[in-house]
Design a protein around this motif. Sequence first.
Motif, PDB file in Angstrom:
ATOM      1  N   LEU A  21      33.167  36.413  31.308  1.00  0.00           N
ATOM      2  CA  LEU A  21      34.577  36.642  31.647  1.00  0.00           C
ATOM      3  C   LEU A  21      34.764  37.929  32.442  1.00  0.00           C
ATOM      4  O   LEU A  21      35.562  37.973  33.390  1.00  0.00           O
ATOM      5  N   LEU A  22      34.027  38.979  32.088  1.00  0.00           N
ATOM      6  CA  LEU A  22      34.128  40.231  32.837  1.00  0.00           C
ATOM      7  C   LEU A  22      33.604  40.057  34.260  1.00  0.00           C
ATOM      8  O   LEU A  22      34.196  40.564  35.214  1.00  0.00           O
ATOM      9  N   THR A  23      32.510  39.308  34.408  1.00  0.00           N
ATOM     10  CA  THR A  23      31.974  39.004  35.740  1.00  0.00           C
ATOM     11  C   THR A  23      33.007  38.222  36.547  1.00  0.00           C
ATOM     12  O   THR A  23      33.270  38.537  37.712  1.00  0.00           O
ATOM     13  N   ARG A  24      33.611  37.237  35.920  1.00  0.00           N
ATOM     14  CA  ARG A  24      34.639  36.433  36.592  1.00  0.00           C
ATOM     15  C   ARG A  24      35.830  37.299  37.001  1.00  0.00           C
ATOM     16  O   ARG A  24      36.359  37.178  38.107  1.00  0.00           O
ATOM     17  N   PHE A  25      36.254  38.186  36.114  1.00  0.00           N
ATOM     18  CA  PHE A  25      37.364  39.100  36.388  1.00  0.00           C
ATOM     19  C   PHE A  25      37.018  40.004  37.574  1.00  0.00           C
ATOM     20  O   PHE A  25      37.826  40.194  38.485  1.00  0.00           O
ATOM     21  N   ASN A  26      35.802  40.563  37.580  1.00  0.00           N
ATOM     22  CA  ASN A  26      35.371  41.419  38.685  1.00  0.00           C
ATOM     23  C   ASN A  26      35.312  40.669  40.004  1.00  0.00           C
ATOM     24  O   ASN A  26      35.680  41.203  41.054  1.00  0.00           O
ATOM     25  N   HIS A  27      34.872  39.427  39.976  1.00  0.00           N
ATOM     26  CA  HIS A  27      34.845  38.608  41.199  1.00  0.00           C
ATOM     27  C   HIS A  27      36.262  38.338  41.699  1.00  0.00           C
ATOM     28  O   HIS A  27      36.512  38.349  42.908  1.00  0.00           O
ATOM     29  N   ALA A  28      37.183  38.118  40.773  1.00  0.00           N
ATOM     30  CA  ALA A  28      38.580  37.890  41.169  1.00  0.00           C
ATOM     31  C   ALA A  28      39.162  39.148  41.806  1.00  0.00           C
ATOM     32  O   ALA A  28      39.869  39.071  42.819  1.00  0.00           O
ATOM     33  N   LEU A  29      38.861  40.305  41.237  1.00  0.00           N
ATOM     34  CA  LEU A  29      39.330  41.562  41.824  1.00  0.00           C
ATOM     35  C   LEU A  29      38.735  41.763  43.211  1.00  0.00           C
ATOM     36  O   LEU A  29      39.432  42.152  44.148  1.00  0.00           O
ATOM     37  N   SER A  30      37.453  41.492  43.344  1.00  0.00           N
ATOM     38  CA  SER A  30      36.772  41.650  44.626  1.00  0.00           C
ATOM     39  C   SER A  30      37.346  40.707  45.677  1.00  0.00           C
ATOM     40  O   SER A  30      37.606  41.099  46.815  1.00  0.00           O
ATOM     41  N   ALA A  31      37.569  39.462  45.298  1.00  0.00           N
ATOM     42  CA  ALA A  31      38.123  38.483  46.232  1.00  0.00           C
ATOM     43  C   ALA A  31      39.535  38.874  46.651  1.00  0.00           C
ATOM     44  O   ALA A  31      39.914  38.721  47.812  1.00  0.00           O
ATOM     45  N   ARG A  32      40.297  39.391  45.731  1.00  0.00           N
ATOM     46  CA  ARG A  32      41.666  39.819  46.048  1.00  0.00           C
ATOM     47  C   ARG A  32      41.649  40.993  47.019  1.00  0.00           C
ATOM     48  O   ARG A  32      42.490  41.094  47.896  1.00  0.00           O
ATOM     49  N   GLN A  33      40.680  41.868  46.852  1.00  0.00           N
ATOM     50  CA  GLN A  33      40.553  43.028  47.734  1.00  0.00           C
ATOM     51  C   GLN A  33      40.234  42.584  49.161  1.00  0.00           C
ATOM     52  O   GLN A  33      40.750  43.152  50.110  1.00  0.00           O
ATOM     53  N   THR A  34      39.387  41.579  49.299  1.00  0.00           N
ATOM     54  CA  THR A  34      38.990  41.128  50.630  1.00  0.00           C
ATOM     55  C   THR A  34      39.973  40.138  51.236  1.00  0.00           C
ATOM     56  O   THR A  34      40.077  40.040  52.442  1.00  0.00           O
ATOM     57  N   SER A  35      40.698  39.392  50.392  1.00  0.00           N
ATOM     58  CA  SER A  35      41.668  38.406  50.867  1.00  0.00           C
ATOM     59  C   SER A  35      42.915  38.436  50.004  1.00  0.00           C
ATOM     60  O   SER A  35      43.074  37.588  49.133  1.00  0.00           O
ATOM     61  N   PRO A  36      43.817  39.400  50.213  1.00  0.00           N
ATOM     62  CA  PRO A  36      45.023  39.466  49.380  1.00  0.00           C
ATOM     63  C   PRO A  36      45.782  38.141  49.384  1.00  0.00           C
ATOM     64  O   PRO A  36      45.883  37.490  50.410  1.00  0.00           O
ATOM     65  N   GLY A  37      46.248  37.760  48.200  1.00  0.00           N
ATOM     66  CA  GLY A  37      47.021  36.530  48.074  1.00  0.00           C
ATOM     67  C   GLY A  37      46.175  35.314  47.768  1.00  0.00           C
ATOM     68  O   GLY A  37      46.689  34.249  47.486  1.00  0.00           O
ATOM     69  N   THR A  38      44.853  35.451  47.814  1.00  0.00           N
ATOM     70  CA  THR A  38      43.971  34.332  47.541  1.00  0.00           C
ATOM     71  C   THR A  38      43.668  34.271  46.058  1.00  0.00           C
ATOM     72  O   THR A  38      43.391  35.291  45.435  1.00  0.00           O
ATOM     73  N   SER A  39      43.689  33.085  45.494  1.00  0.00           N
ATOM     74  CA  SER A  39      43.332  32.915  44.094  1.00  0.00           C
ATOM     75  C   SER A  39      41.823  32.958  43.973  1.00  0.00           C
ATOM     76  O   SER A  39      41.116  32.326  44.735  1.00  0.00           O
ATOM     77  N   ALA A  40      41.328  33.703  43.009  1.00  0.00           N
ATOM     78  CA  ALA A  40      39.889  33.831  42.821  1.00  0.00           C
ATOM     79  C   ALA A  40      39.541  33.635  41.355  1.00  0.00           C
ATOM     80  O   ALA A  40      38.810  34.403  40.776  1.00  0.00           O
ATOM     81  N   ALA A  41      40.067  32.591  40.761  1.00  0.00           N
ATOM     82  CA  ALA A  41      39.859  32.365  39.341  1.00  0.00           C
ATOM     83  C   ALA A  41      38.430  31.963  39.023  1.00  0.00           C
ATOM     84  O   ALA A  41      37.924  32.240  37.949  1.00  0.00           O
ATOM     85  N   GLU A  42      37.749  31.282  39.939  1.00  0.00           N
ATOM     86  CA  GLU A  42      36.393  30.840  39.694  1.00  0.00           C
ATOM     87  C   GLU A  42      35.415  31.728  40.433  1.00  0.00           C
ATOM     88  O   GLU A  42      35.616  32.059  41.597  1.00  0.00           O
ATOM     89  N   PRO A  43      34.323  32.126  39.796  1.00  0.00           N
ATOM     90  CA  PRO A  43      33.345  32.956  40.459  1.00  0.00           C
ATOM     91  C   PRO A  43      32.611  32.178  41.536  1.00  0.00           C
ATOM     92  O   PRO A  43      32.439  30.967  41.416  1.00  0.00           O
ATOM     93  N   GLY A  44      32.179  32.857  42.556  1.00  0.00           N
ATOM     94  CA  GLY A  44      31.424  32.228  43.626  1.00  0.00           C
ATOM     95  C   GLY A  44      29.971  32.082  43.236  1.00  0.00           C
ATOM     96  O   GLY A  44      29.572  32.387  42.113  1.00  0.00           O
TER      97      GLY A  44
END
Length: 170
Positions: A140-163
């Motif tokens: 869950l922490l990894t998923r949360f960090n990926h969501a934060l990272s994705a938001r930083q690179t693409s504001p407004g994009t949903s990043a609920a699932e890790p890449g």
Amino acid sequence: MDMTTVGDPGLLDTLQHEVALFARRAEQTRLGGVGQVRNTMDRAAYLLLNRLDKEGPMGVKALASGMGIDSSTVTRQVAPLVDTGLVKRTSHPEDGRAVVLQLSPRGAARLEEVRSSRRRLMDELTEGWTPQEREAFCSLLTRFNHALSARQTSPGTSAAEPGPEAGPAS
């Protein structure tokens, strides 16, 4: 129904508060591990050394891109690591004009010392947890960090699932 999907304000308030507390406590301790004080390491230094260890020698631009930060920031953060002998600057094997950053043997030893201390701290902090709880928290922490990272690179994009790069953090 999962309460986070309906935007439960109470749950989301608790989540943001706990994340804020975690960030403060992590910065206060620098998650320096247990044992000797020297086993603490600046967050930026740890992340740079860790990336060089995992991915090998690379230029400033590649390092900055992989970390999602500006090249000038990497240059500024790497300077003290070079000065203390934790990172070496070498010529690119194919283009002698280009500079490549590489973890030095001293840097590798220091990084392992800090990692070992941090492992002991994580073990201590989650001592009463089951292996499944540790795994779930890490996931869950990894998923949360990926969501934060994705938001930083693409504001407004949903990043609920890790890449595909998702995995346990080191």
